[in-house]
Design an enzyme around this catalytic site. Structure first.
Site, short mmCIF file in Angstrom:
data_model
loop_
_atom_site.label_atom_id
_atom_site.label_comp_id
_atom_site.label_asym_id
_atom_site.label_seq_id
_atom_site.Cartn_x
_atom_site.Cartn_y
_atom_site.Cartn_z
CG HIS A 171 -1.78 1.21 1.23
ND1 HIS A 171 -3.09 1.10 0.95
CD2 HIS A 171 -1.53 2.31 1.75
CE1 HIS A 171 -3.67 2.22 1.07
NE2 HIS A 171 -2.89 3.05 1.53
CD GLU A 172 1.68 3.51 3.65
OE1 GLU A 172 2.04 4.56 3.16
OE2 GLU A 172 0.76 3.15 4.32
CG HIS B 246 0.41 6.24 -0.61
ND1 HIS B 246 -0.72 6.99 -1.11
CD2 HIS B 246 0.14 5.54 0.57
CE1 HIS B 246 -1.63 6.64 -0.43
NE2 HIS B 246 -1.36 5.68 0.46
#
Length: 148
Positions: free
Chosen positions: A67-68, A71
């Site tokens: 998820h990170e 980003h």
């Protein structure tokens, strides 16, 4: 698991799933309270909450990292890196990253009014000698502890 092994895991996941290198730092941050991880826009580092690893295990850690990294890579490419952006949602689905991390149960303290039986939920303990019921000004007592 320590910061060095986290760094290597993030680099491996970045290379395997995104086919791009991770060139910044990945660290554990014990001060994170409400989230599994975060991507820092200015330094491009990734921080992970170690409580989530202890509570939910390796699979949860991999999900947080993916998820990170979504980003991270989208921000560096100048594309939509926010949760609401289409680029972000498409990339998350492509790599199998979760939208949210699992939730750590919260505990609450319940206080009860002795006169009107009103209930108050609080996260922090409160001094019942200093506070009264907001409805009838009655005396408060500790009632129970609830784990959500």
């Amino acid at each position: 698991m320590n910061d060095i092994s986290l760094q290597k895991l993030v680099q491996r996941i970045s290379q395997d799933d995104f086919r791009k290198p991770f060139l910044h730092k990945a660290l554990f941050n014990t001060r994170l309270q409400t989230t599994g991880g975060r991507y820092l826009l200015k330094s491009h580092d990734i921080e992970v909450n170690p409580k989530y690893v202890e509570k939910f295990g390796h699979d949860e850690l991999v999900g947080i990292i993916k998820h990170e990294l979504c980003h991270y890579h989208l921000h560096l490419e100048g594309r939509g890196y926010r949760h609401r952006d289409r680029d972000f949602r498409v990339l998350m689905q492509k790599v199998g990253a979760p939208r949210f991390c699992s939730r750590i149960p919260q505990s609450y303290l319940v206080y009860r009014c002795q006169q009107c039986d009103a209930r108050y939920r609080r996260r922090k303990r409160m001094d019942v000698a200093r506070y009264v019921c907001g409805a009838c000004k009655g005396k408060l007592i500790f009632f129970e502890k609830i784990v959500d």
